[in-house]
Write a protein that holds these residues in place. Structure first.
Motif: not given
Length: 225
Positions: A122-125, A129-131, A146-148, A157-166
């Protein structure tokens, strides 16, 4: 918030293939062996990820016995899981990891795995663009961003996968003609948990494909005005 980035633990390449339908090959870094095939649909938008239990030679590259073995992980456990899934049926090298289906009336993505587990991205809002999704691993809730920086998807178009601590636990970097033979890459930045690569590839490819379908629809709408 912790914004640390770990060291690369494992990397795979993402190669786009366009014919009647768009598909992707997920390969070893030398691009000689295919680890996964990602299929898309021209009908109701969806993504299906298939893992090859034994990596198969990439016909566009010269394969070697050494490279075919590179990239395998916990093969014996995967074979056992595949055997349980298939029962007494004939052995197949292709294991369907799962399918991601896009909602037509919202931005949600439903991911159904062959392990009988499921999660929703889901998108937070509405304007993000976050999933965000539950990873079904000890890492808990993860999100592809998005990693921008502040401009996000407007500049990259780069992305990063982040956990709950960032903490960044994986990255997707879109390839260009200048690096990686033009191939995109997915890089794991944390020690690999059982089945985590499946989750990373499934969620990453769903995010990428949703963005592609969304951008295509927007372009067609503008062109029709």
């Amino acid at each position: 918030m912790n914004n640390t980035v770990g060291y690369p633990v494992r990397q795979v390449h993402v190669i786009k293939r366009e014919s009647w339908t768009l598909s992707y090959k997920i390969t070893t870094p030398d691009e000689t062996s295919i680890l996964y095939t990602v299929q898309t649909s021209n009908g109701h938008p969806e993504v299906t990820v298939i893992r090859h239990l034994t990596p198969v030679p990439n016909n566009s590259q010269q394969a070697s016995s050494t490279s075919r073995l590179s990239g395998q992980f916990s093969l014996s456990s995967l074979l056992r899981a595949h055997s349980q899934q298939q029962g007494d049926s004939q052995y197949s090298n292709d294991y369907v990891v799962g399918t991601a289906r896009f909602h037509s009336l919202s931005s949600k993505i439903d991911v159904n795995l062959s392990t009988n587990h499921a999660f929703q991205m889901k998108r937070p809002d509405p304007f993000s663009s976050t999933r965000r999704f539950e990873s079904l691993t000890p890492l808990g809730t993860l999100e592809w961003r998005s990693d921008g920086g502040a401009l996000g998807s407007l500049i990259t178009s780069n992305l990063k996968l982040v956990d709950g601590t960032g903490r960044t636990v994986a990255k997707y970097e879109k390839g260009s003609g200048l690096v990686s033979r033009g191939s995109s890459t997915i890089t794991m930045l944390v020690p690999e948990l059982d089945g985590f690569l499946d989750i990373v590839i499934m969620s990453c490819m769903a995010t990428i494909e949703y963005r592609r379908v969304e951008n295509k629809a927007a372009s067609e709408a503008v062109g029709g005005v």
